[in-house]
Design a protein around this motif. Structure first.
Motif, short mmCIF file in Angstrom:
data_model
loop_
_atom_site.label_atom_id
_atom_site.label_comp_id
_atom_site.label_asym_id
_atom_site.label_seq_id
_atom_site.Cartn_x
_atom_site.Cartn_y
_atom_site.Cartn_z
N VAL A 101 0.84 -1.19 0.00
CA VAL A 101 0.00 0.00 0.00
C VAL A 101 0.88 1.25 0.00
O VAL A 101 0.62 2.21 -0.74
CB VAL A 101 -0.97 0.00 1.21
CG1 VAL A 101 -1.65 1.35 1.36
CG2 VAL A 101 -1.99 -1.10 1.05
N SER A 102 1.93 1.24 0.79
CA SER A 102 2.86 2.37 0.84
C SER A 102 3.53 2.57 -0.51
O SER A 102 3.65 3.69 -1.00
CB SER A 102 3.90 2.13 1.93
OG SER A 102 4.87 3.14 1.89
N TRP A 103 3.95 1.49 -1.13
CA TRP A 103 4.58 1.55 -2.44
C TRP A 103 3.62 2.10 -3.48
O TRP A 103 4.00 2.94 -4.31
CB TRP A 103 5.08 0.16 -2.82
CG TRP A 103 5.77 0.12 -4.15
CD1 TRP A 103 7.05 0.48 -4.41
CD2 TRP A 103 5.20 -0.29 -5.39
NE1 TRP A 103 7.33 0.32 -5.73
CE2 TRP A 103 6.20 -0.16 -6.36
CE3 TRP A 103 3.95 -0.77 -5.76
CZ2 TRP A 103 5.99 -0.49 -7.69
CZ3 TRP A 103 3.75 -1.08 -7.09
CH2 TRP A 103 4.75 -0.95 -8.04
N LEU A 104 2.37 1.68 -3.47
CA LEU A 104 1.37 2.16 -4.42
C LEU A 104 1.10 3.65 -4.25
O LEU A 104 0.96 4.39 -5.22
CB LEU A 104 0.07 1.37 -4.29
CG LEU A 104 0.08 -0.03 -4.88
CD1 LEU A 104 -1.22 -0.76 -4.55
CD2 LEU A 104 0.29 0.01 -6.38
N SER A 105 1.03 4.11 -3.01
CA SER A 105 0.79 5.53 -2.78
C SER A 105 1.98 6.36 -3.26
O SER A 105 1.81 7.46 -3.80
CB SER A 105 0.47 5.81 -1.32
OG SER A 105 1.60 5.56 -0.51
N CYS A 139 3.96 5.51 -5.74
CA CYS A 139 3.88 5.47 -7.20
C CYS A 139 2.87 6.49 -7.72
O CYS A 139 3.14 7.20 -8.69
CB CYS A 139 3.50 4.08 -7.69
SG CYS A 139 4.86 2.90 -7.63
N ARG A 140 1.73 6.58 -7.07
CA ARG A 140 0.71 7.55 -7.49
C ARG A 140 1.23 8.98 -7.34
O ARG A 140 1.00 9.83 -8.20
CB ARG A 140 -0.56 7.35 -6.71
CG ARG A 140 -1.31 6.12 -7.12
CD ARG A 140 -2.68 6.04 -6.49
NE ARG A 140 -3.31 4.79 -6.84
CZ ARG A 140 -3.73 3.88 -5.98
NH1 ARG A 140 -3.62 4.10 -4.67
NH2 ARG A 140 -4.29 2.76 -6.39
N ALA A 141 1.93 9.24 -6.26
CA ALA A 141 2.49 10.58 -6.04
C ALA A 141 3.53 10.91 -7.11
O ALA A 141 3.57 12.03 -7.63
CB ALA A 141 3.11 10.68 -4.65
N LEU A 142 4.35 9.92 -7.46
CA LEU A 142 5.35 10.14 -8.51
C LEU A 142 4.71 10.33 -9.88
O LEU A 142 5.14 11.16 -10.67
CB LEU A 142 6.35 8.99 -8.54
CG LEU A 142 7.33 8.93 -7.37
CD1 LEU A 142 8.15 7.64 -7.42
CD2 LEU A 142 8.24 10.14 -7.37
N GLU A 143 3.66 9.57 -10.17
CA GLU A 143 2.95 9.73 -11.44
C GLU A 143 2.35 11.13 -11.54
O GLU A 143 2.40 11.76 -12.60
CB GLU A 143 1.85 8.68 -11.58
CG GLU A 143 2.37 7.30 -11.91
CD GLU A 143 1.27 6.25 -11.94
OE1 GLU A 143 0.14 6.54 -11.47
OE2 GLU A 143 1.55 5.15 -12.43
N GLU A 144 1.79 11.62 -10.45
CA GLU A 144 1.22 12.97 -10.42
C GLU A 144 2.31 14.00 -10.67
O GLU A 144 2.14 14.94 -11.45
CB GLU A 144 0.54 13.23 -9.08
CG GLU A 144 0.10 14.66 -8.87
CD GLU A 144 -0.99 15.10 -9.83
OE1 GLU A 144 -1.07 16.32 -10.07
OE2 GLU A 144 -1.73 14.25 -10.34
#
Length: 89
Positions: A8-12, A14-19
């Protein structure tokens, strides 16, 4: 459970980096040809409100607003050919 939390931490992250990456890509609102480019430094910063480039639209009809003297209105018809002169601003 620990594996799930790290996932879950890794996914969050990744989303922050994509943004963050999505804000580094600049897209024009229309197709066109760049006529003037004001920033040429790769990785440089642009301030809010800075004009980055001038884009001449392609694929769309050119619309011109003109001022016509009232006494000339009787001579103008739809689909008349016109000559347009553009002067530098």
């Amino acid at each position: 459970m620990r594996w799930f939390q790290s996932k879950v931490s890794w996914l969050s992250q990744c989303r922050a980096l994509e943004e963050r990456v999505s804000r580094t890509v600049i897209r024009a609102p229309m197709d066109g040809i760049v006529s003037r480019l004001n920033f040429r430094t790769p990785g440089g910063f642009v301030n809010t409100g800075d004009v980055m480039l001038e884009l001449v639209p392609t694929g769309e009809a050119l619309t011109i607003e003109a001022r016509i003297m009232p006494k000339e209105l009787s001579r103008i018809r739809v689909k008349d050919e016109v000559r347009i002169r553009l002067f530098g601003l």
